[in-house]
Scaffold this active site. Sequence first.
Site, PDB file in Angstrom:
ATOM      1  N   ASP A 160       0.793  -1.058   0.009  1.00  0.00           N
ATOM      2  CA  ASP A 160       0.062  -0.152  -0.056  1.00  0.00           C
ATOM      3  C   ASP A 160       0.897   0.977   0.158  1.00  0.00           C
ATOM      4  OD1 ASP A 160      -2.324   1.394   0.406  1.00  0.00           O
ATOM      5  OD2 ASP A 160      -1.945   1.798   2.498  1.00  0.00           O
TER       6      ASP A 160
ATOM      7  N   GLU B  36      -0.734  -1.421  -4.826  1.00  0.00           N
ATOM      8  CA  GLU B  36      -2.093  -0.530  -5.182  1.00  0.00           C
ATOM      9  C   GLU B  36      -1.741   0.357  -6.157  1.00  0.00           C
ATOM     10  OE1 GLU B  36      -4.886   0.390  -1.927  1.00  0.00           O
ATOM     11  OE2 GLU B  36      -5.268   2.321  -2.673  1.00  0.00           O
TER      12      GLU B  36
ATOM     13  N   ASP C 284      -2.809   0.966   7.070  1.00  0.00           N
ATOM     14  CA  ASP C 284      -1.851   0.774   6.014  1.00  0.00           C
ATOM     15  C   ASP C 284      -1.603  -0.425   5.895  1.00  0.00           C
ATOM     16  OD1 ASP C 284      -1.043   3.783   5.439  1.00  0.00           O
ATOM     17  OD2 ASP C 284      -1.275   3.507   7.595  1.00  0.00           O
TER      18      ASP C 284
END
EC number: 3.1.21.10
Lengths: 193, 193
Positions: A7, A68, A141
């Site tokens: 992430d 991501e 996160d």
Amino acid sequence: MIILGVDPGLTRCGVGVIEAGAPRRLSFIHVDVVRSDPHMSQDLRLLTIYNGIAAKLDEFIPDTVSIERVFAQENRNTVLGTAQAAGVAMLAAAQRGIPVALHTPTESKLAITGNGKAQKVQMERMVARLLNLNAPPTPADAADALAIAICHALRPAGALEGGEREQHLTKAQRQWAQAAQHASRRGGVRRGM
Amino acid sequence: MIILGVDPGLTRCGVGVIEAGAPRRLSFIHVDVVRSDPHMSQDLRLLTIYNGIAAKLDEFIPDTVSIERVFAQENRNTVLGTAQAAGVAMLAAAQRGIPVALHTPTESKLAITGNGKAQKVQMERMVARLLNLNAPPTPADAADALAIAICHALRPAGALEGGEREQHLTKAQRQWAQAAQHASRRGGVRRGM
């Protein structure tokens, strides 16, 4: 198959590692957040994030890195730093010959909950359930990094970016293809751009 | 003092190297464009750009790397790729302990022509004149990379980002501080963000 999810972020970069075995059989391996000091210069922050991710890659030797996807339209002040953190993560993987997959938050929600617009709390609960954890991982996160790794493991078989081969798809594959097409139209960073 | 300028890009990344001696005394050393194939995946493209820039850093061992600042508001499809190319350039410099400076196109135009809104052709002519070249370097990415290196050499003494210490500045220093402040307000990637 070991999947390392990222992430991306410049201040906090989530890293989650899972093992994907038989269909929908997942195990938790590791989760952590790589941080850089907002008072440092941009170049030293990127070096810190890069070193942190490189250390994880060398420790867990994943088969795939799932990151991501970042969109230019996310017009926050931090979007370029986030894109650069994703960039150094891609670089670290490429230097080790590890394939990189990029997935959107919508793809991740769809793969994990079946709903591309799932709430955060629902996602966190499903991440915990799929990995047999007693509680959702914290901070956010960390959970997001595991989610993006799980997303890669659970993406519908034959899921393709850009809506190729849209005929003969299951409902889940069709939704996935639509989400990927939508992502392409939004002009995010994508493979082969 | 050797300055290596970078005009970041994923398809074409300009690299220009100059030597800055006595005040406003500049010499041309090298210019090149590092390219990556748009058909390759994003991670391999970033690896190509990173390797190309790292090779230049190891060849010319600059004292400073001067990189054109990327802005989130430049809402082109390529902005994230450009930011990531700038990111791997910063990383390559940081790994070698070379300081990084980020400069906006306005700062570059101001430092080189005295006009923050100078036309491209005027900039190219001044780059050629300042470096004693017979003709402006081509392609445009090469000229831009030299310009961003020259910008760092010619920035007004005491030029500060973010408009600090705005009193007691010369007219050029004031214009520079204003350009830097304007850049901060636009939310570009900047040192310490």
